[in-house]
Design an enzyme around this catalytic site. Sequence first.
Site, short mmCIF file in Angstrom:
data_model
loop_
_atom_site.label_atom_id
_atom_site.label_comp_id
_atom_site.label_asym_id
_atom_site.label_seq_id
_atom_site.Cartn_x
_atom_site.Cartn_y
_atom_site.Cartn_z
CG ASP A 176 31.66 49.90 41.84
OD1 ASP A 176 31.81 49.10 40.90
OD2 ASP A 176 31.66 51.13 41.69
NE ARG A 185 34.88 47.83 37.33
CZ ARG A 185 33.85 48.47 37.91
NH1 ARG A 185 33.87 48.72 39.20
NH2 ARG A 185 32.82 48.86 37.19
#
Length: 323
Positions: free
Chosen positions: A130, A178
């Site tokens: 992330d 992502r």
Amino acid sequence: MMLKDFFIGLSQNQLLNSAAKKYGLKMGAQNVVAGTNVAETIQSIKELNAHGISCTVDNLGEFVFEKEEALAAKKQILEVIEAIHEHGVDAHISLKPSQLGLDIDIDFCLENLKEIAAKAKSYEIFINFDMEDHARLQPSFDLLDELSKDYDNIGTVIQAYFFRAVEDIQKYKNFRLRIVKGAYKETETYAYQDKKEIDENYIQLIEWHLLNGKFTSIATHDHHVINHVKQFVKDNDIANDKFEFQMLYGFRKDMQLQLASEGYNFCTYVPFGNDWYGYFMRRLAERPQNLNLVVKQVFNKKTNTVLGLAVGAFALGRITKKK
């Protein structure tokens, strides 16, 4: 923009983060956090898997500046990896380098990441990096570069509000990516400030990676974006196994189930733990409409949740002062 700044400010308030951790999931977050421990989280994953939905699991944590905290986070993530393997659930890991020591010592952080990547690799479990705010962006990419020399089970996130996103997505096109809009407050030096510009860049990044990349995770709750992607993959004959839609646990549940039932790969971002406050505030900052979704779900379930997270933050502030 004012509402977004407000929620981002709350997410970065260490006092409120500490109070929220101490007093538990009292402000509606119990509807968007899958559990406080590994066992509860595995059960939530099983329920999603039963509907054909895969999961990416995030061990929540903010403001890690002590090695003991980073080591505790690493231990928790390793336990999740072991549990995913033991229970045979369809899930992988999302992690933040800052939780594993990025703000302490980059070499220390790298060693923690290597241990996690090695264990995940042994079970053929994917690890997603992330990405966080701009100050941590390049160091996180540097860690990814180093780790990818030895491990191929890792990917990362591209944030559409950064000017550098186009360059980054091209550099990392052979990674599973992502693609998100971005959930931190960034200055005009580094990032687009206008929603329309961010949205346009977001679509362009998605389209480019669908055509040129390895695998694309499209993280959005916006049905306009989802419908656009559906038409784009159809027009360009892009196979379903080249992409997935992603949404956050607890948000737009009906749409999650619908997309999975339509045959699209779908992955739910599953956060767990007591350190939920910063995560929850950033989700509201990222898309203030999420507040409406949470309130609607809360009242449908007739819980005792306080109306609105802004009110909740105020209440936490009052509790903290009294202590």
